[in-house]
Design an enzyme around this catalytic site. Structure first.
Site, mmCIF file in Angstrom:
data_model
loop_
_atom_site.group_PDB
_atom_site.id
_atom_site.type_symbol
_atom_site.label_atom_id
_atom_site.label_comp_id
_atom_site.label_asym_id
_atom_site.label_seq_id
_atom_site.Cartn_x
_atom_site.Cartn_y
_atom_site.Cartn_z
ATOM 1 N N PRO A 186 32.185 8.243 -33.120
ATOM 2 C CA PRO A 186 32.088 9.356 -32.174
ATOM 3 C C PRO A 186 33.371 9.688 -31.430
ATOM 4 C CG PRO A 186 31.182 7.373 -31.190
ATOM 5 C CD PRO A 186 31.554 7.010 -32.607
ATOM 6 N N CYS A 187 34.444 8.928 -31.598
ATOM 7 C CA CYS A 187 35.657 9.152 -30.791
ATOM 8 C C CYS A 187 36.878 9.544 -31.617
ATOM 9 C CB CYS A 187 35.969 7.905 -29.962
ATOM 10 S SG CYS A 187 34.747 7.554 -28.679
ATOM 11 N N PHE A 188 37.300 8.687 -32.521
ATOM 12 C CA PHE A 188 38.567 8.909 -33.212
ATOM 13 C C PHE A 188 38.669 10.266 -33.917
ATOM 14 C CE2 PHE A 188 39.823 4.149 -33.720
ATOM 15 C CZ PHE A 188 40.311 4.154 -32.424
#
Length: 470
Positions: free
Chosen positions: A272-274
């Site tokens: 969900p971030c990178f």
């Protein structure tokens, strides 16, 4: 001496917020968590983890005397001195982040602040782009509260750098604490809070709001670049006879300018971030009239990895072939399949006509679009498999013990070289490792590079240097 603020509220009880609330309670502080989801609130309030995260259930149960939850943001804010806002900021099609949910949370927080006389500190943890806090969210708080930011209440932007699977531990033991402060008083207050919250005495860096907002996405964008570079090295090693990406990256990691973290060839980054932070970095650069070719190249390089994996498997996969894929989440230790390259590989193999079974100890259901069947156990997943994709290094030991259940002549693609260079396996099983080249790797391309002709400029250069042509 204990910090001035001894009571905390956490707005948003997702994977980060629930872990933060439990970790803060574990440090001896009273915490009230708030969320719109009755299920999450009910679980946390009854001493259970509202999300799947290793160790969270025990952390919540062991600190429930200081930890409670509510559906009311107002109640949480009024019962606390410091509020962390940890609600989703979903990616938008253009690459930026939606502020809809965080603006709603700030509005509710501001209305609660209107009822308070004492100074209250609000810390935004959700990822936003530079300028969002000052130009969008500060006005929301001021309008809802009828008060002035920096005078009647404080505001900071303080994102966390944590990894799913170790969220609470990462929160309590960060490499550093990043604080973007609206004003000095707010920054000092939050720094004092973190001094008591973290266990490892991590250094704190305070700066303006926009610098902190940029630092957050820049850090993740830089890490994705490092991952993509390591995977490029892995692809090169597969084309070099005897190539070994681990030998190369281990050497590179010894250089202090580079370091070994995230320098390991294998599958690409997901979760969900990178991916979204890398895309947001590129969007921000474009919006500000700055070229960011590295971010775009990193995204393209990462997106190409599943296709490269399928190409490695093409000689062994035919329509109807039985494929076992071990590890479906984007990384071990979590049930999150968002942007999972293992899931992309499953879809691609299913599209090739293979029958794909998957196993992941934390994933309870395969997405409907995955094209794969979720096996109840690793052993059942491997039964009669003709091709095995070992996508999770953590499953290597268990897989090695159960690979005898595969079909005769099965091929194992070891994405992280977790089985070792000479694994003890049934003699009929062949192991192919990403990032390693066999003796015939590259079809002679490396030798062809040095096949010099008399008229070749390189041949003349070698001769002039006292060498000889090949």
């Amino acid at each position: 001496m204990r910090a001035v603020a001894t009571r905390y509220s956490v707005i948003g009880l997702g994977k980060l917020g629930s872990c933060m609330a439990a970790a803060i309670a574990a440090r001896g502080f009273e915490v009230v968590g708030a969320d719109l989801d009755p299920r999450a609130v009910g679980l946390l309030d009854s001493g259970h983890a509202p999300v799947v995260e290793p160790g969270l259930e025990e952390l919540v149960a062991g600190n429930r005397q200081r930890l409670r939850a509510t559906l009311s943001t107002r109640e949480a804010v009024l019962a606390s001195d410091v509020t962390f806002v940890v609600v989703p900021t979903p990616s938008e099609p253009h690459g930026g982040y939606s502020l809809e949910q965080v603006a709603r949370a700030f509005g509710e927080t501001g209305r609660a602040l209107a009822e308070k006389d004492a100074y209250h500190l609000v810390a935004l943890t959700s990822t936003v782009l530079p300028g969002a806090t000052r130009h969008v969210l500060v006005p929301v708080l001021e309008r809802a509260s009828g008060k002035r930011c920096g005078e009647d209440f404080g505001l900071c932007y303080s994102p966390e750098f944590v990894a799913l699977g170790s969220v609470a531990a990462d929160f309590l033991n960060p490499d550093f604490v990043l604080i973007g402060e609206h004003d000095e008083r707010a920054g000092q207050r939050l720094e004092a809070c973190y001094a008591e919250l973290v266990e490892n005495g991590a250094p704190c860096r305070r700066m303006g709001l926009e610098n902190a907002e940029l630092a957050k996405i820049a850090l993740n964008a830089f890490v994705t670049t490092k991952i993509a570079f390591a995977n490029t090295l892995a692809a090169l090693c597969e084309r070099i006879p005897g190539g070994d990406v681990d030998a190369v990256t281990t050497a590179l990691g010894l250089d202090r300018r580079i370091g070994s973290a995230y320098l390991r060839g294998g599958l690409g980054f997901g979760g969900p971030c990178f991916p979204r932070d890398n895309a947001a970095f590129g969007f921000l650069a474009s919006a500000l009239g700055v070229e960011a070719p590295i971010a775009r190249a990193t995204h393209r390089s990462n997106a190409a990895i599943p296709a490269r994996v399928v190409e490695r498997l093409r000689p062994f996969v035919r329509p109807g072939a039985r494929v076992a894929l071990l590890g479906l989440a984007y990384k071990p230790g979590t049930n999150v399949v968002e942007e999972s390259q293992a899931l992309d590989i499953a879809r691609a193999l299913a599209a090739e006509g293979a029958h794909v079974r998957c196993f992941d100890p934390l994933v309870r259901a395969a997405p409907a679009t995955s094209g794969c069947e979720l096996a109840p156990s690793l052993e059942e997943c491997l039964a009669d498999a003709e091709v095995v994709v070992l996508a999770s290094a953590e499953l290597a030991t268990a897989a090695q013990q159960a690979l005898g259940r595969c079909a005769q002549g099965a091929v194992v693609l070891d994405c992280w070289r977790a089985l070792g260079p000479e694994p003890e396996l049934p003699p009929s099983i062949r192991v192919v490792a990403l990032g390693r080249g066999g003796e015939d790797a590259g079809d002679g391309a490396l030798a062809d590079l040095w096949e010099l002709d008399e008229g070749d400029e390189r041949a003349a250069a070698v001769a002039a240097a006292g060498g000889r042509t090949l």
